[in-house]
Design an enzyme around this catalytic site. Structure first.
Site, PDB file in Angstrom:
ATOM      1  N   PHE A 180       3.916   5.165   1.357  1.00 17.28           N
ATOM      2  CA  PHE A 180       3.372   3.874   0.949  1.00 17.28           C
ATOM      3  C   PHE A 180       4.522   2.919   0.636  1.00 17.28           C
ATOM      4  O   PHE A 180       4.456   1.727   0.908  1.00 17.28           O
ATOM      5  CB  PHE A 180       2.468   4.064  -0.277  1.00 17.28           C
ATOM      6  CG  PHE A 180       1.729   2.828  -0.680  1.00 17.28           C
ATOM      7  CD1 PHE A 180       0.657   2.369   0.081  1.00 17.28           C
ATOM      8  CD2 PHE A 180       2.097   2.111  -1.807  1.00 17.28           C
ATOM      9  CE1 PHE A 180      -0.036   1.208  -0.286  1.00 17.28           C
ATOM     10  CE2 PHE A 180       1.409   0.966  -2.180  1.00 17.28           C
ATOM     11  CZ  PHE A 180       0.340   0.514  -1.418  1.00 17.28           C
TER      12      PHE A 180
ATOM     13  N   GLU B 107      -3.538 -14.104  -1.941  1.00 21.04           N
ATOM     14  CA  GLU B 107      -3.789 -13.122  -2.990  1.00 21.04           C
ATOM     15  C   GLU B 107      -4.714 -13.660  -4.075  1.00 21.04           C
ATOM     16  O   GLU B 107      -5.492 -12.910  -4.669  1.00 21.04           O
ATOM     17  CB  GLU B 107      -2.463 -12.657  -3.604  1.00 21.04           C
ATOM     18  CG  GLU B 107      -1.601 -11.808  -2.681  1.00 21.04           C
ATOM     19  CD  GLU B 107      -2.209 -10.442  -2.402  1.00 21.04           C
ATOM     20  OE1 GLU B 107      -3.062  -9.985  -3.185  1.00 21.04           O
ATOM     21  OE2 GLU B 107      -1.821  -9.824  -1.391  1.00 21.04           O
TER      22      GLU B 107
ATOM     23  N   GLU C  81      -7.810  -1.625   1.012  1.00 20.22           N
ATOM     24  CA  GLU C  81      -6.581  -1.412   0.242  1.00 20.22           C
ATOM     25  C   GLU C  81      -6.868  -0.676  -1.066  1.00 20.22           C
ATOM     26  O   GLU C  81      -5.997  -0.557  -1.923  1.00 20.22           O
ATOM     27  CB  GLU C  81      -5.895  -2.752  -0.053  1.00 20.22           C
ATOM     28  CG  GLU C  81      -5.337  -3.430   1.195  1.00 20.22           C
ATOM     29  CD  GLU C  81      -4.552  -4.690   0.880  1.00 20.22           C
ATOM     30  OE1 GLU C  81      -4.356  -4.995  -0.320  1.00 20.22           O
ATOM     31  OE2 GLU C  81      -4.126  -5.367   1.839  1.00 20.22           O
TER      32      GLU C  81
END
Length: 207
Positions: free
Chosen positions: A17, A101, A151
């Site tokens: 990741f 975001e 996500e």
């Protein structure tokens, strides 16, 4: 002092990741000459963005809360109160990430955006470079659970009075560095910011 460093070797020791790189290097010394060879691991985080979402008319800030792996050594506090943040992907600008975001994590559309500062978060072992923004929003419809399913984001969003947010900071309820920096900045600049952004609205300028 002639500040120089020399990378003798670099290798990727973990790719998942995140990525971890291992360096062998040396650098010049303040007292003259070169250091001995040193070995350091570097957590490759790259460039990121954080946004303090603020409603100057209601005097509210938008806070988010989510589970953080970095806090699991203190299990009772593994869910951290933070502000909107995310990584800059290839081809994106910091401003584009701030707008994206804010929508994904908080359901907020930024009306006005300004840079607070740029800085390294933990330069002793991470490459992370943060551009910290303050974004003007309308907080009247803020709230609920947000984030992207692919996500694995599970983000609780709320708008709180500035005084409550600052009290949370003083009481230790906010333990992540970036929101602490952002809220302290707002405490110093709040009145000026309110005059600036409220003034824009009163002049009839579309944001």
């Amino acid at each position: 002092m002639d500040k120089q460093f020399e990378v003798l070797n670099k290798e990727i020791i973990y790719q998942g990741f995140f990525r971890v790189e291992k360096y062998r290097l040396k650098h010049t010394m303040f007292g003259g000459g070169w250091s001995s060879e040193i070995t350091r691991e570097l957590f490759m985080r790259g460039s990121c963005v954080a946004v303090l979402l603020y409603d100057p008319h209601a005097d509210k800030v938008v806070l988010i809360e989510q589970f953080r792996t970095g806090a699991i050594l203190n299990p009772d506090k593994a869910w951290l109160v933070e502000i909107v943040a995310g990584a800059i992907e290839e081809g994106e600008s910091a401003e584009e990430v701030a707008y994206r975001e804010s929508l994904e994590e908080a359901g907020c559309e930024i009306q006005q955006l300004m840079v607070i500062n740029e800085f390294y978060t933990t330069p002793g072992g991470s490459s992370e470079w943060i551009t910290l923004f303050c974004g003007k929003v309308d907080s009247t419809q803020v709230g609920g659970i947000h984030g992207l399913d692919h996500e694995d984001e599970d983000i609780l969003v709320r708008a709180v009075d500035f005084d409550e947010a600052y009290l949370m900071l003083e009481n230790g309820d906010i333990e992540s560095a970036i929101p602490i920096i952002a809220i302290q900045w707002l405490a110093l600049n709040r009145q000026t910011l309110k005059l600036k952004w409220e003034g824009i609205k009163k002049e009839g300028v579309r944001l």
